[in-house]
Design a protein around this motif. Structure first.
Motif, PDB file in Angstrom:
ATOM      1  N   ALA A 258      33.623  37.065  37.504  1.00 51.69           N
ATOM      2  CA  ALA A 258      33.969  37.791  36.277  1.00 51.69           C
ATOM      3  C   ALA A 258      34.725  36.888  35.312  1.00 51.69           C
ATOM      4  O   ALA A 258      34.424  36.853  34.102  1.00 51.69           O
ATOM      5  CB  ALA A 258      34.796  39.025  36.628  1.00 51.69           C
ATOM      6  N   ALA A 259      35.709  36.170  35.820  1.00 52.41           N
ATOM      7  CA  ALA A 259      36.510  35.310  34.955  1.00 52.41           C
ATOM      8  C   ALA A 259      35.667  34.186  34.360  1.00 52.41           C
ATOM      9  O   ALA A 259      35.776  33.858  33.165  1.00 52.41           O
ATOM     10  CB  ALA A 259      37.684  34.742  35.737  1.00 52.41           C
ATOM     11  N   THR A 260      34.809  33.568  35.174  1.00 55.20           N
ATOM     12  CA  THR A 260      33.966  32.471  34.696  1.00 55.20           C
ATOM     13  C   THR A 260      32.974  32.965  33.653  1.00 55.20           C
ATOM     14  O   THR A 260      32.749  32.304  32.621  1.00 55.20           O
ATOM     15  CB  THR A 260      33.225  31.822  35.882  1.00 55.20           C
ATOM     16  N   ALA A 261      32.349  34.107  33.917  1.00 56.07           N
ATOM     17  CA  ALA A 261      31.387  34.652  32.963  1.00 56.07           C
ATOM     18  C   ALA A 261      32.055  34.914  31.622  1.00 56.07           C
ATOM     19  O   ALA A 261      31.525  34.550  30.557  1.00 56.07           O
ATOM     20  CB  ALA A 261      30.770  35.932  33.520  1.00 56.07           C
ATOM     21  N   GLN A 262      33.214  35.548  31.647  1.00 58.28           N
ATOM     22  CA  GLN A 262      33.882  35.866  30.394  1.00 58.28           C
ATOM     23  C   GLN A 262      34.331  34.606  29.653  1.00 58.28           C
ATOM     24  O   GLN A 262      34.296  34.558  28.420  1.00 58.28           O
ATOM     25  CB  GLN A 262      35.065  36.795  30.665  1.00 58.28           C
ATOM     26  N   ALA A 263      34.692  33.571  30.408  1.00 54.47           N
ATOM     27  CA  ALA A 263      35.085  32.297  29.775  1.00 54.47           C
ATOM     28  C   ALA A 263      33.911  31.654  29.050  1.00 54.47           C
ATOM     29  O   ALA A 263      34.095  30.949  28.049  1.00 54.47           O
ATOM     30  CB  ALA A 263      35.637  31.349  30.833  1.00 54.47           C
ATOM     31  N   HIS A 264      32.672  31.907  29.542  1.00 57.47           N
ATOM     32  CA  HIS A 264      31.474  31.326  28.917  1.00 57.47           C
ATOM     33  C   HIS A 264      30.782  32.313  27.980  1.00 57.47           C
ATOM     34  O   HIS A 264      29.679  32.035  27.477  1.00 57.47           O
ATOM     35  CB  HIS A 264      30.478  30.868  29.993  1.00 57.47           C
ATOM     36  N   GLY A 265      31.400  33.454  27.739  1.00 51.22           N
ATOM     37  CA  GLY A 265      30.795  34.442  26.834  1.00 51.22           C
ATOM     38  C   GLY A 265      29.581  35.134  27.415  1.00 51.22           C
ATOM     39  O   GLY A 265      28.723  35.610  26.655  1.00 51.22           O
ATOM     40  N   VAL A 266      29.505  35.213  28.742  1.00 46.95           N
ATOM     41  CA  VAL A 266      28.365  35.858  29.408  1.00 46.95           C
ATOM     42  C   VAL A 266      28.787  37.259  29.850  1.00 46.95           C
ATOM     43  O   VAL A 266      29.854  37.429  30.455  1.00 46.95           O
ATOM     44  CB  VAL A 266      27.908  35.028  30.630  1.00 46.95           C
ATOM     45  N   LYS A 267      27.952  38.235  29.573  1.00 41.40           N
ATOM     46  CA  LYS A 267      28.256  39.606  29.976  1.00 41.40           C
ATOM     47  C   LYS A 267      28.168  39.720  31.500  1.00 41.40           C
ATOM     48  O   LYS A 267      27.240  39.201  32.118  1.00 41.40           O
ATOM     49  CB  LYS A 267      27.282  40.601  29.329  1.00 41.40           C
ATOM     50  N   VAL A 268      29.135  40.443  32.105  1.00 41.05           N
ATOM     51  CA  VAL A 268      29.211  40.489  33.559  1.00 41.05           C
ATOM     52  C   VAL A 268      29.467  41.918  34.028  1.00 41.05           C
ATOM     53  O   VAL A 268      30.202  42.692  33.394  1.00 41.05           O
ATOM     54  CB  VAL A 268      30.320  39.552  34.089  1.00 41.05           C
ATOM     55  N   ASN A 269      28.844  42.247  35.135  1.00 46.08           N
ATOM     56  CA  ASN A 269      29.118  43.506  35.821  1.00 46.08           C
ATOM     57  C   ASN A 269      29.514  43.189  37.254  1.00 46.08           C
ATOM     58  O   ASN A 269      28.811  42.460  37.949  1.00 46.08           O
ATOM     59  CB  ASN A 269      27.879  44.412  35.828  1.00 46.08           C
ATOM     60  N   VAL A 270      30.659  43.726  37.670  1.00 42.79           N
ATOM     61  CA  VAL A 270      31.087  43.606  39.060  1.00 42.79           C
ATOM     62  C   VAL A 270      30.936  44.990  39.692  1.00 42.79           C
ATOM     63  O   VAL A 270      31.522  45.968  39.208  1.00 42.79           O
ATOM     64  CB  VAL A 270      32.544  43.114  39.171  1.00 42.79           C
ATOM     65  N   VAL A 271      30.123  45.080  40.738  1.00 44.08           N
ATOM     66  CA  VAL A 271      29.799  46.369  41.342  1.00 44.08           C
ATOM     67  C   VAL A 271      31.076  47.101  41.760  1.00 44.08           C
ATOM     68  O   VAL A 271      31.942  46.530  42.448  1.00 44.08           O
ATOM     69  CB  VAL A 271      28.859  46.176  42.551  1.00 44.08           C
ATOM     70  N   ASP A 272      31.185  48.336  41.306  1.00 37.86           N
ATOM     71  CA  ASP A 272      32.322  49.223  41.627  1.00 37.86           C
ATOM     72  C   ASP A 272      33.664  48.688  41.115  1.00 37.86           C
ATOM     73  O   ASP A 272      34.721  49.127  41.584  1.00 37.86           O
ATOM     74  CB  ASP A 272      32.418  49.480  43.141  1.00 37.86           C
ATOM     75  N   ARG A 273      33.638  47.766  40.149  1.00 32.61           N
ATOM     76  CA  ARG A 273      34.882  47.257  39.563  1.00 32.61           C
ATOM     77  C   ARG A 273      34.763  47.260  38.036  1.00 32.61           C
ATOM     78  O   ARG A 273      34.604  46.215  37.407  1.00 32.61           O
ATOM     79  CB  ARG A 273      35.171  45.844  40.073  1.00 32.61           C
ATOM     80  N   PRO A 274      34.815  48.442  37.424  1.00 32.16           N
ATOM     81  CA  PRO A 274      34.720  48.469  35.959  1.00 32.16           C
ATOM     82  C   PRO A 274      35.828  47.694  35.273  1.00 32.16           C
ATOM     83  O   PRO A 274      35.649  47.223  34.144  1.00 32.16           O
ATOM     84  CB  PRO A 274      34.795  49.977  35.632  1.00 32.16           C
ATOM     85  N   ASP A 275      36.980  47.513  35.950  1.00 32.82           N
ATOM     86  CA  ASP A 275      38.082  46.778  35.342  1.00 32.82           C
ATOM     87  C   ASP A 275      37.756  45.299  35.179  1.00 32.82           C
ATOM     88  O   ASP A 275      38.345  44.609  34.344  1.00 32.82           O
ATOM     89  CB  ASP A 275      39.358  46.925  36.185  1.00 32.82           C
ATOM     90  N   LEU A 276      36.798  44.765  35.967  1.00 32.65           N
ATOM     91  CA  LEU A 276      36.390  43.365  35.865  1.00 32.65           C
ATOM     92  C   LEU A 276      35.109  43.186  35.058  1.00 32.65           C
ATOM     93  O   LEU A 276      34.665  42.059  34.845  1.00 32.65           O
ATOM     94  CB  LEU A 276      36.189  42.776  37.265  1.00 32.65           C
TER      95      LEU A 276
END
Length: 474
Positions: free
Chosen positions: A92-110
């Motif tokens: 999640a952190a790496t994706a957001q750092a590169h501007g990539v949309k990310v979904n973490v299963v069962d973790r809407p906060d991430l």
């Protein structure tokens, strides 16, 4: 505070979908992505058999190793589904750092996006989201929507796409084009396509285009619809669609208010119910109403309890409509016999007990012969008698005379499948008691045969005891 989401659809041609993880959570997302035609890259040290099979069939790319930051940076979207908090958080952190949309299963906060529950009728897609608060509730809603949408809805969308140029060419007026699509999608043309009858769709489209281009009123039509034994949730999906499109609904006495509640709100409704000795509308008058309404250009639904072709006089109505050159089709319903059998868990046929089931009416048309009771006397046969309450004594006597055992089990089912369903049981010799039960006023079916012994009779009453109570109260 619940996160807010704006629903969008991702173009699967715009890049690769990276799924991190090889377990059950991951494979559920892979299924959705593959079905949508996405380019999928799965990265995991190990993967379940279904993911391996996708890779063997070259439907996905599978890298059997831990995820790397370069995998994430190269993706259009990322789904982290390892279930390992440190790995999913890093993704999640790496994706957001590169501007990539990310979904973490069962973790809407991430997550920066969530995967909705999807109803897929490609190219029609319906997405349902609970904003991550309750995925199970979203799935329940999806199941309900799935149940109401035809499996062939995508075919209808593609069929409509194929008509667009011809409609634009024939109808230059935008209002007429809108009228065409409303009439086509609400009419028998769309129903034909949904029912795998594309020729019907093409015929309907041609007729509508000709009519609208000449400023004429479209032709009406009639659909005979079986409303089933009474419970609204036993209505077929095709019947539900017809009710929601109807301009006029002509309904009989066996159609309950819960079924009518499912109909289009602004449809004109006419009750033409018949009861013993009380026929507010003759059959000829009903036939005339159907013809007149269709000739006015209306889509008419003739709504009948049970099935139109099982003691529903549907054949007479079809004959009259054909003679009047009115288009007519039929949507079958669950007939009262099968509805009652299901309510009792009663098998109408069962090996070594009954290998034949016969439906008969105790009230044939005027001038016609009574049922052939000799044909109903076979002990290996289940006999289902419609409209037999007032003739219970004659039915009992005739069948016993023809050789049916007096101790043959019998069930009388009133208001089958409805909350006020009532079951009375006894023997063929007890059947005359039905006529002396004054509060047995709803539609009732008589089932005669050894299969009755196989039914769930835990909520049944004794025929003879019910009759005795009735006499005592009187």
């Amino acid at each position: 505070m619940t996160q807010s989401y704006f629903p969008i659809f991702w173009n699967t041609d715009s890049g690769t979908a990276l799924v991190v993880g090889g377990g059950e959570d991951a494979v559920r997302k892979v299924r959705l992505l593959v079905a949508a035609g996405a380019r999928v890259h799965v990265v995991a040290p190990g993967a379940v058999a279904e993911i391996e099979a996708y890779a063997d069939e070259d439907r996905i790319t599978l890298s059997r190793r831990p995820v790397q930051d370069s995998d994430i940076a190269a993706a259009a979207i990322v789904i982290a589904a390892t279930g390992i908090d440190t790995v999913d958080s890093h993704c999640a952190a790496t994706a957001q750092a590169h501007g990539v949309k990310v979904n973490v299963v069962d973790r809407p906060d991430l997550s920066t996006f969530i995967v909705p529950s999807i109803v897929d009728r490609s190219p029609i897609l319906v997405a349902i989201s609970s904003a991550g608060t309750s995925p199970v509730l979203a799935r329940r809603i999806r199941e309900r929507i799935e149940a109401t949408l035809s499996p062939n809805l995508g075919k209808l969308a593609e069929f409509a796409a194929g008509l667009r140029d011809r409609v634009a060419e024939r109808l230059s007026d935008g209002r007429k084009r809108r009228a065409f699509w409303e009439l086509f999608l609400d009419g028998y043309g769309a129903e034909g396509v949904l029912g795998n009858r594309p020729d019907t769709g093409r015929q309907a489209a041609d007729e509508l285009l000709d009519t609208l281009s000449r400023d004429e009123k479209p032709k009406g039509r009639v659909t005979l619809v079986g409303a089933g034994p009474g419970a609204a949730d036993l209505l077929t999906l095709r019947a539900l669609r017809a009710l929601q499109r109807a301009d006029v609904i002509i309904y009989d006495a066996l159609v309950g208010p819960d079924v009518l509640d499912l109909a289009r709100r602004d449809a004109f409704r006419l009750y033409v119910g018949k009861a013993k000795g009380r026929h507010s509308y003759s059959q000829d008058r009903i036939n005339g109403i159907l013809i007149d309404e269709a000739r006015r250009g209306s889509y008419v639904v003739r709504l009948k309890g049970g099935d139109p072709f099982v003691f529903g006089r549907g054949g007479e109505e079809i004959s009259a409509l054909r003679d009047a050159d009115i288009e007519v089709d039929v949507i079958p319903g669950i007939t009262a016999a099968t509805g009652a059998a299901a309510a009792l868990r009663l098998p109408l046929t069962q090996r070594d007990v009954a290998n034949v089931v016969s439906f008969a009416t105790a009230h044939p048309a005027a001038g016609q012969a009574e049922p052939d009771f000799s044909a109903l006397a076979d002990p290996k046969q289940t006999a289902v008698i419609y409209m037999g309450k007032t003739k219970a004594s004659e039915i009992s006597a005739a069948l016993i005379k023809q050789g049916r055992r007096p101790d043959t089990p019998v069930a009388v089912i009133e208001n089958a499948t409805l909350p006020d369903q009532r079951i009375l049981t006894g023997t063929l010799g007890d059947l005359p008691a039905v006529t002396s039960i004054s509060d047995l006023t709803g539609p009732a079916l008589i089932v005669i045969g050894d299969v009755v012994s196989e039914a769930d009779l835990s909520t049944s009453e004794s025929l003879t005891e019910a009759a005795a109570k009735d006499r005592a109260v009187a």
